[in-house]
Design an enzyme around this catalytic site. Structure first.
Site, PDB file in Angstrom:
ATOM      1  CB  CYS A  10       7.125  -3.637   5.654  1.00 46.54           C
ATOM      2  SG  CYS A  10       6.192  -4.890   4.780  1.00 46.54           S
ATOM      3  CB  CYS A  84       6.522   1.550   7.733  1.00 48.21           C
ATOM      4  SG  CYS A  84       6.533   1.712   9.507  1.00 48.21           S
ATOM      5  CB  CYS A  88       5.265   3.254  12.153  1.00 49.41           C
ATOM      6  SG  CYS A  88       5.665   2.085  10.861  1.00 49.41           S
TER       7      CYS A  88
END
Length: 135
Positions: A10, A84, A88
Site C-alpha cells: 500500500c 498503490c 507498483c
C-alpha cells in the site's frame, strides 16, 4: 514445492499492508513467506492498526514501514496491492491481486476494526488458495 511468497503493498506500508502481513504470518506460519512494502513509506506503523491487531492477539508493533523495491515484487509469488496505483511495478509471471480497502490512515481504532476484519477474511481465502490442505 517451493514456499509461496506474498508481498502486500500500500502507499504508506503503515496500515492495510501491515495488518495483512500480520494476519498471513500468524495464520499461515511457515507455509508462506510474508513481505510488505509501500510506495511512499510512512515513519511508523499506524497506531490504530497496531491497536486493532492487538485486540485479536497479533502484535505488529515491532514492524516498520519499508520501501517498495522491484526485487521484492519480482521475487514474490503473489503481489496484493491496496491502493498503490501506478507506483507498483508489474513483472511477468507474478500474480497480482488488488484489494479495494478503505485507508485507515488518520482514523481511530473504531474505524480500523472493520478494515481489519475484511483483511482477515481476504487473507484466509488467500491461504486456502496458496496452501493446499493435507488430509
Amino acid at each position: 514445492m517451493a514456499t509461496p511468497s506474498v508481498l502486500f503493498v500500500c502507499v504508506h506500508n503503515a496500515g492495510r499492508s501491515q495488518m495483512a502481513a500480520g494476519f498471513l504470518a500468524h495464520l499461515a506460519g511457515e507455509a508462506v513467506e510474508v513481505r510488505s512494502a509501500g510506495s511512499a513509506p510512512a515513519d511508523q506503523v499506524n497506531p490504530a492498526a497496531v491497536e486493532a491487531m492487538a485486540e485479536v492477539g497479533i502484535d505488529i508493533s515491532a514492524q516498520s514501514p519499508k520501501i517498495l523495491t522491484p526485487d521484492a515484487v519480482e521475487s514474490s509469488t503473489v503481489v496484493v496491492t491496496m491502493g498503490c496505483g501506478d507506483a507498483c511495478p508489474v513483472f511477468p509471471g507474478v500474480s497480482y491481486r488488488d484489494w479495494a480497502l478503505e485507508d485507515p490512515a488518520g482514523r481511530g481504532v473504531d474505524a480500523v476494526r472493520p478494515i481489519r476484519d475484511e483483511i482477515r477474511a481476504r487473507v484466509q481465502a488467500l491461504i486456502a488458495e496458496l496452501v493446499p490442505t493435507t488430509a
